[in-house]
Design an enzyme around this catalytic site. Sequence first.
Site, PDB file in Angstrom:
ATOM      1  N   ASP A 390       0.933  -1.386  -0.099  1.00  0.00           N
ATOM      2  CA  ASP A 390      -0.103   0.006  -0.184  1.00  0.00           C
ATOM      3  C   ASP A 390       0.909   1.210  -0.147  1.00  0.00           C
ATOM      4  O   ASP A 390       2.084   1.155  -0.196  1.00  0.00           O
ATOM      5  CB  ASP A 390      -0.874  -0.087   1.168  1.00  0.00           C
ATOM      6  CG  ASP A 390      -2.208   0.626   0.892  1.00  0.00           C
ATOM      7  OD1 ASP A 390      -2.220   1.980   0.575  1.00  0.00           O
ATOM      8  OD2 ASP A 390      -3.190   0.120   0.813  1.00  0.00           O
ATOM      9  N   HIS A 453      -2.856   3.521  -4.324  1.00  0.00           N
ATOM     10  CA  HIS A 453      -2.354   2.708  -2.987  1.00  0.00           C
ATOM     11  C   HIS A 453      -0.789   2.251  -3.279  1.00  0.00           C
ATOM     12  O   HIS A 453      -0.875   1.035  -2.935  1.00  0.00           O
ATOM     13  CB  HIS A 453      -3.379   1.668  -2.500  1.00  0.00           C
ATOM     14  CG  HIS A 453      -4.602   2.273  -1.966  1.00  0.00           C
ATOM     15  ND1 HIS A 453      -4.306   2.856  -0.590  1.00  0.00           N
ATOM     16  CD2 HIS A 453      -5.877   2.664  -2.624  1.00  0.00           C
ATOM     17  CE1 HIS A 453      -5.854   3.184  -0.182  1.00  0.00           C
ATOM     18  NE2 HIS A 453      -6.621   3.168  -1.348  1.00  0.00           N
ATOM     19  N   GLU A 517     -10.116   3.773  -4.710  1.00  0.00           N
ATOM     20  CA  GLU A 517      -9.724   5.085  -4.221  1.00  0.00           C
ATOM     21  C   GLU A 517      -8.569   5.561  -5.211  1.00  0.00           C
ATOM     22  O   GLU A 517      -7.658   6.332  -4.789  1.00  0.00           O
ATOM     23  CB  GLU A 517      -9.232   5.032  -2.840  1.00  0.00           C
ATOM     24  CG  GLU A 517     -10.389   4.456  -1.965  1.00  0.00           C
ATOM     25  CD  GLU A 517      -9.864   4.613  -0.514  1.00  0.00           C
ATOM     26  OE1 GLU A 517     -10.726   4.831   0.386  1.00  0.00           O
ATOM     27  OE2 GLU A 517      -8.799   3.917  -0.025  1.00  0.00           O
TER      28      GLU A 517
END
Length: 729
Positions: A390, A453, A517
Amino acid sequence: MKRILLLSAATIISAALSAQTVANMNDLKPEKKAMAVSLKLTGELSTKGNSDYRQMRDLCFQTRTIDLSDANSTELPNNAFHSRHQLEHITLPKILKSIGTQAFFACDKLHDITIPASVEIIGAAAFSGCKSITELTIEGQPVIGEYAFARLSGLKTVKLNSKVPPKADVSSFYGIAPGSVRLIVPKGSEKAYMKATGWSRFYAEPKMGNEVSDPTLCLTPMPQVLNVQKGAKTLNVHTAWNIVVAHMDGEGTILNNEVEQAREMLSNRIGNIVNSRQRGLQLVLDIDSSLEDNEAYTLTVDAKGVNIKGKTPSGVFWGLMTLDQILRGSGNKECVDAIPQLTIKDTPRTHVRELMVDPARTFIPFNELKAFIPEMARYKLNALHLHLVDDQAWRIEIKKYPQLTEQASYRWGQDDIQMPYKGYYTQEQMRELVAYAAKYHIDIVPEIEMPGHEVAAISVFPELTCHQRRVPIRTTCGVSNELLCPGNEFTYEFLGNVFKELADIFPSKYIHLGGDEAGNPALDCWTDCPKCQALKKKIGITTTDRSENWKLQGYLFDRIIELLRDTYHKTPMFWYETDFKKIQPGCVTFAWRQGLTEKALDAAVENNARIMLCPGEHCYFDYPMAKDDMPEVNWGMPVTSLKATYSLDPSWGKGADFEKNNLFGVAGTLWSECITTPERIYYQAYPRAIALAEAGWTKNKPSYDNFLVRLKSTAKDMMRRGITFSMEY
Ligand code: ACM
Ligand code: ZN
């Protein structure tokens, strides 16, 4: 360069370790909290939210001695010092009245503790697992909760001032062998202690009474059909057992692993009386190909013993896990005395019942990760999804790019927590995990995120992002604007090399590619990138603003999906996002965003895609289970109650066709931005993971109240074994 800075930060902090005396934690600067080796607080201590206690526990990672003797504090909250492994000594407030549940759970360096005379109540499992406590002094007469001082293997002396034995539960000192600990009590009160519940175990083994297992009260998940033959003679289990495989096939049996598991399970429960060839009970394991489902099994108990048949070895294994719970019964002791004759026919509702862990945000040491496996198997959870990379770290060794773990598996801090976060898994460890999990019929699913990420990788290879911006790994939660650049061929070369190694380590049919995201508003990262704009032109995207940037994400996914499918025969998985306007056919989509499940499911049905249900409102176990539960400080998480998890409907009201054609499984997430110790992963996971397992396994699951009744035995069993879980239900 960055590494040198990080190391010097650590050096400065360790050189300046300090003793601090203040009224409250808010009187200390963040770096002082991180530096304090000893701490004295004298003010009125808060107990809720970002309280003095939460700050002592989570922000003072080096503190070994705490003096609260003069603090104005009557309540030590639940989980006050949960799994603070560094804590060696604490002086409790003189006016303290209550010690919350699990307040010192697994504080395994804590020694010599005095419970002040003012204390009236000590919560369940308050000091469970504090194995370095050698001397315990109880000055007053508190009511002592279940398993409050369980598993104190180093205990030598307990001193009490009260002539009347404090009211204790039979389990309060679970694990203390008679005669192994000196109990020093006021003159003339020995007899009273000898007879008192909880205290008598210091003198003689406690009498537990005969227990006949009642499967209607102890099985989770509940089997589809359970018929207990009331009135039939029960079987005394404390006898010789012989494990028999009904049908051998040449060199042994495809049930070799299950025989091994059965032997271990019976030995753990009953002792070393397995396969002794003495007359006794038989445990027969067999394959029954007439069963409909690969995970289906039948289990019968008759006068001769137990018979488990599965369509496949995994069905047989789940049957063994059911037998294990029957033998466990109420959870008060290792094993019941007798089991009833019965018939069980069982088959799962969904075939994937997953937990996801996040070692990227908080590293989970390898042995702790491994230990997670058998606990999952008890409840028939069958997939463990590893979020390996991440923005905050890269946690898997890639031999082609050793820089990834050399440079991006270490960082200093996470939001307000100043401490080192480091570690990674070698490929050898991951292969060991896969093989170990296979014995428990658990699939290990790796995840490498894209295009967002990915800051940990970008911090090592800036050419992975647009404009080759060198960005440091993140030390806060939230979403980064830096994405992989789909216009740069190096991105594909890099991912191709990573997946080549990953496909070789993880035999799972599935690889998770993230996809969450990356679009809100981060896709702007691509708007002013010449390489991305050139790619847009090349593939016929006419806009130059961000409106169609999602199509670049589609291009990136298409190339990686093709690689994974054609070369490695893998099925990719994705987190569902509405800004990414298509569902990848043939892939598995995870419905996760609270409130967007309906949309995700409709999109899956429209595209004939399979969907994993892990909606935040039911399945995000990183959220607190109740108000004021851990993590007390977070980024604004809502509550996901145990009841909410249990009420998850895998068909989401969409009927049998949806369930048959589109439902892939159910999953619980354990994102670890706010989970600071391995024990706290268990705390967040359980008991919600048990509710999830039943929602995913049991067709026509019973009521929530019925679940709560059965959960009692599992909760007792967990306390007895020293497994932490949230008690806030
Ligand atoms: C997610 O929780 N970002 C999938
Ligand atoms: Zn770009």
